[in-house]
Design a protein around this motif. Structure first.
Motif, short mmCIF file in Angstrom:
data_model
loop_
_atom_site.label_atom_id
_atom_site.label_comp_id
_atom_site.label_asym_id
_atom_site.label_seq_id
_atom_site.Cartn_x
_atom_site.Cartn_y
_atom_site.Cartn_z
N ARG A 91 0.84 -1.20 0.00
CA ARG A 91 0.00 0.00 0.00
C ARG A 91 0.88 1.25 0.00
NH1 ARG A 91 -0.58 -2.58 5.02
NH2 ARG A 91 0.23 -1.41 6.81
N ARG A 140 1.03 5.38 1.36
CA ARG A 140 0.47 6.43 2.19
C ARG A 140 0.26 7.70 1.37
NH1 ARG A 140 4.47 4.76 6.22
NH2 ARG A 140 3.44 3.55 7.85
N CYS A 193 -4.70 11.66 -4.21
CA CYS A 193 -5.67 10.57 -4.39
C CYS A 193 -5.92 10.32 -5.88
CB CYS A 193 -6.97 10.88 -3.65
SG CYS A 193 -7.69 12.47 -4.04
N SER A 252 -10.51 -0.72 6.69
CA SER A 252 -10.52 0.73 6.89
C SER A 252 -9.65 1.13 8.08
CB SER A 252 -11.96 1.21 7.10
OG SER A 252 -12.52 0.63 8.26
N ARG A 286 -6.30 3.35 6.65
CA ARG A 286 -7.06 4.59 6.53
C ARG A 286 -6.20 5.76 6.05
NH1 ARG A 286 -6.45 3.23 11.84
NH2 ARG A 286 -5.26 4.63 13.18
N GLN A 287 -4.88 5.68 6.15
CA GLN A 287 -4.01 6.75 5.69
C GLN A 287 -3.47 6.50 4.28
OE1 GLN A 287 -1.05 6.90 8.81
NE2 GLN A 287 -2.23 8.38 9.98
N CYS A 288 -3.98 5.49 3.62
CA CYS A 288 -3.46 5.12 2.29
C CYS A 288 -4.53 5.32 1.22
CB CYS A 288 -3.01 3.66 2.28
SG CYS A 288 -1.74 3.29 3.51
N TYR A 289 -4.06 5.65 0.01
CA TYR A 289 -4.98 5.72 -1.13
C TYR A 289 -4.97 4.37 -1.85
CZ TYR A 289 -7.39 7.13 -5.35
OH TYR A 289 -8.29 7.21 -6.39
N GLU A 290 -3.78 3.92 -2.28
CA GLU A 290 -3.66 2.57 -2.80
C GLU A 290 -3.56 1.61 -1.62
OE1 GLU A 290 -1.84 5.11 -3.84
OE2 GLU A 290 -1.47 5.06 -6.00
N SER A 291 -4.64 0.89 -1.36
CA SER A 291 -4.70 0.00 -0.21
C SER A 291 -3.82 -1.23 -0.38
CB SER A 291 -6.14 -0.47 0.03
OG SER A 291 -7.02 0.63 0.04
N GLN A 330 -8.53 2.11 -1.44
CA GLN A 330 -9.26 2.43 -0.21
C GLN A 330 -10.41 1.48 0.07
OE1 GLN A 330 -10.13 6.69 -0.77
NE2 GLN A 330 -8.41 7.17 0.57
N SER A 331 -10.15 0.20 0.00
CA SER A 331 -11.21 -0.79 0.26
C SER A 331 -10.57 -2.15 0.48
CB SER A 331 -12.18 -0.86 -0.92
OG SER A 331 -11.55 -1.41 -2.05
#
Length: 324
Positions: free
Chosen positions: A112, A114, A121, A165, A169-174, A194-195
């Motif tokens: 992931r 940050r 995003c 989540s 929660r601090q990442c865009y690419e999870s 983000q999922s």
């Protein structure tokens, strides 16, 4: 470039590095996961250069620009020969039978990234390995597809939105979801945004694979295949293959699920274990910390080149086999 030097900045460069040095570091980076900061410190100490930070920044700028040029050249080469037999041979596994392919799907939440700020995003798009990113909107509602027909009542943490989540929660690419063939050659990947492991991600990957290889993608192995099978049947009604759960994960499922989805009990899977992605993740785990705080573009360039390196290594192993 006549002197085989690569600039550290595209406009008015004051520093340049020899291409052989960039190639040498690329091999260290891909093979030993050597971070740019460590390499810069070693070079500065060897040459008694005091401004280590400047060396680190300028070398990183040159190196990632060099990776971008390599990636772009590969994309142009594929685009030029995309309708030829050679393009198929370059992209597909040469050891897989032409009338059928077994693929293993899996997701990884260690890879992931940050977000630098609230505006960070946006995915960096690439046609090399990550063309499935453009398919997310097509299957945006696929996660709501009916899965009531499966008999497995096991719970899967990576598909739990409340767990994911909290963790990212601090990442865009999870994370990243991808697939390999039964010979462990990387095929296609996509970023998880983000999922958790929603159905839209493996469906996007399968969509790209079917367009590249047609109905040859017949058998799919996925750790949550029992939950995923209804979604693939709904979105690909012409698909007539089978879904199985990887051997290692199969015994974590309920007994009814094991009887239906254990590959040892399904005709056509043979001794394929479906854990090829775990072998790839083991290699890519060395880049997890390095890419965690990169920008989206540099992270993608790193992952693309790392996946290509892994693929080339396995292709060489296949070519050494006497029966191939």
């Amino acid at each position: 470039m006549r002197h085989h030097m690569f600039p550290a900045s595209p406009m008015f460069p004051q520093t340049a590095y020899h291409i052989k040095l960039l190639e040498f570091y690329k091999e260290l980076f891909m093979t030993g996961h050597l971070a740019n900061q460590a390499f810069a410190k070693a070079c500065a100490k060897l040459h008694m250069y005091e401004n280590v930070e400047r060396l680190r920044i300028t070398f990183a700028n040159a190196f990632f620009a060099y990776l971008e040029v390599l990636t772009k050249a590969e994309e142009l080469s594929v685009a030029e020969h995309q309708h030829t037999i050679q393009a198929y041979n370059d992209d597909a596994c040469p050891a897989c039978p032409k009338d059928g392919m077994i693929i293993a799907l899996d997701g990884n939440f260690q890879l992931r990234r940050r977000m630098a700020n609230s505006d960070d995003c946006k995915l960096h798009e690439s046609a090399t390995f990550f063309s499935a990113d453009a398919k997310h909107s097509t299957y945006a509602k696929a996660n709501d597809a009916s899965s009531k027909d499966h008999k497995c009542d096991s719970k899967f943490r990576n598909a739990d939105e409340s767990y994911v989540s909290r963790a990212i929660r601090q990442c865009y690419e999870s994370g990243v979801l991808g697939c390999v063939c039964r010979h462990n050659l990387p095929l296609e990947f996509t970023n998880i945004v983000q999922s958790g492991e929603k159905h839209k991600y493996p469906l996007s990957v399968i969509d790209v694979l079917m367009k590249k290889h047609g109905t040859k993608v017949l058998k799919i192995m996925y750790d949550i295949g029992c939950h995923f099978e209804p979604a693939i049947k709904e979105n690909f009604p012409d698909w007539v293959g089978n879904v199985a759960v990887g051997v290692f994960h199969a015994y974590a499922h309920s007994m009814d699920c094991q009887v239906q989805y254990n590959p040892r009990l399904i005709e056509g899977f043979g001794l394929t274990d479906g854990e090829g992605m775990e072998r790839l993740w083991s290699y890519l785990s060395g880049f997890a910390t390095i890419t965690r705080n990169m920008c989206a573009k540099r992270r993608m360039l790193t992952l693309i080149q790392a996946i290509q390196h892994f693929k080339n290594e396995h292709l060489q192993s296949l070519r050494k086999c006497k029966n191939f």
